[in-house]
Design an enzyme around this catalytic site. Structure first.
Site, short mmCIF file in Angstrom:
data_model
loop_
_atom_site.label_atom_id
_atom_site.label_comp_id
_atom_site.label_asym_id
_atom_site.label_seq_id
_atom_site.Cartn_x
_atom_site.Cartn_y
_atom_site.Cartn_z
N PHE A 7 47.89 44.99 43.21
CA PHE A 7 48.79 44.44 44.22
C PHE A 7 49.57 45.56 44.90
O PHE A 7 50.07 46.48 44.24
CB PHE A 7 49.82 43.50 43.58
CG PHE A 7 49.27 42.26 42.95
CD1 PHE A 7 48.98 41.14 43.71
CD2 PHE A 7 49.05 42.22 41.57
CE1 PHE A 7 48.49 39.99 43.12
CE2 PHE A 7 48.56 41.07 40.97
CZ PHE A 7 48.27 39.95 41.75
N ASP A 8 49.70 45.45 46.21
CA ASP A 8 50.74 46.19 46.92
C ASP A 8 52.06 45.56 46.50
O ASP A 8 52.09 44.44 45.97
CB ASP A 8 50.51 46.07 48.43
CG ASP A 8 51.66 46.65 49.23
OD1 ASP A 8 52.01 47.82 49.01
OD2 ASP A 8 52.21 45.92 50.07
N LEU A 9 53.16 46.23 46.76
CA LEU A 9 54.47 45.71 46.36
C LEU A 9 55.21 45.09 47.54
O LEU A 9 55.29 43.86 47.68
CB LEU A 9 55.29 46.82 45.72
CG LEU A 9 56.58 46.37 45.02
CD1 LEU A 9 56.25 45.64 43.73
CD2 LEU A 9 57.46 47.58 44.70
#
Length: 217
Positions: A7-9
Site C-alpha cells: 500500500f501507498d500511505l
C-alpha cells in the site's frame, strides 16, 4: 493468486490530503512564493516532497522549504489526518487470511510510522519502505523491488495499491499488479490513463480481487 499487498500511505490508506495541502499553503505564504491553487498542487502529490517544492517554488535548492514543511506538517499532523472508510477492517481481514502486507511511500520514516501507529496499522505491515530507504523513489521501481526483497515476495503474486500515477508507474516497472483507488484527489479518470489492472471504488473491492466472497454487513 495474490498473496502480497503493498500500500501507498498518503491518500490511499490514510487521508492526509488536507494536511498536505494546508502545509504547502503555509510554506508558500511564509516564503512569499507564487500562490498555487489546490488544483495546481494535486497533480504533483505522490512525488517526493523535494520535487513538489521545486515545482511550486521554481527553485532547485529547497532545503529551507523542506524544513518549513516538515516542522509545520508535524505540528498539524494529528489534528488533520483521518482514515478512509473500511481500510481498518480490510487490513485486519487480509492479515487474518494470511496476506502479507507492506507500505511503500515517498514519506520519511518518522511521519510514516507516526501515521501507521495513530491508526493501528503498523503491526500488520511486514515491510515499510520510505523515501529514506531508497536511492530512487517512485515512480522508479526501486521502492517496490525493495519491499519485494524484504518480504521474499513473488512479483507475479503481488499487488500495489496507490492513489497516484507514481504508484502505478512504480508497480508496472517492478512487474507487480497495480490498483488505483477511486478516492484519489487526482480522480479516477487520471489514474486510468496509466493502465492499472484494477480500480478500487472502495477498499473492500480487494476481497473480489483476491477471489474472496464479499463480507456481509
Amino acid at each position: 493468486m495474490i498473496d502480497t499487498v503493498l500500500f501507498d500511505l498518503d491518500g490511499t490508506i490514510i487521508n492526509t490530503n488536507e494536511l498536505i495541502i494546508t502545509t504547502f499553503e503555509h510554506v508558500i505564504e511564509k516564503n512569499g512564493l507564487k500562490p498555487h491553487t489546490r488544483e495546481e498542487m494535486i497533480p504533483h502529490m505522490g512525488m517526493t516532497l523535494e520535487h513538489q517544492l521545486q515545482t511550486f517554488s521554481g527553485r532547485q535548492d529547497v532545503a529551507d522549504l523542506v524544513a518549513d514543511y516538515r516542522k509545520y506538517n508535524r505540528e498539524r499532523h494529528d489534528e488533520l489526518i483521518r482514515d478512509f472508510p473500511h481500510v481498518k477492517e480490510v487490513i485486519s481481514r487480509l492479515h487474518e487470511r494470511g496476506i502479507t502486507m507492506g507500505i511503500v511511500t515517498t514519506k520519511i520514516k518518522e511521519t510514516t510510522l507516526l501515521a501507521l501507529d495513530m491508526f493501528g496499522f503498523k503491526p500488520y505491515m511486514k515491510a515499510i519502505v520510505t523515501v529514506e530507504d531508497v536511492k530512487h523513489p517512485k515512480p522508479h521501481p526501486e521502492p517496490i523491488l525493495t519491499a519485494l526483497r524484504e518480504l521474499n515476495a513473488d512479483p507475479a503474486r503481488t499487488l500495489m495499491v496507490g492513489d497516484s500515477a507514481a504508484d502505478l508507474q512504480c508497480a508496472k516497472a517492478a512487474g507487480v499488479q497495480a490498483a488505483g483507488v477511486a478516492w484519489s484527489l487526482k480522480g479516477e479518470a487520471v489514474l486510468r490513463k496509466y493502465d492499472p489492472d484494477y480500480i478500487l471504488q472502495d477498499m473492500t473491492d480487494l476481497y473480489g480481487i483476491l477471489g474472496w466472497e464479499p463480507v456481509k454487513s
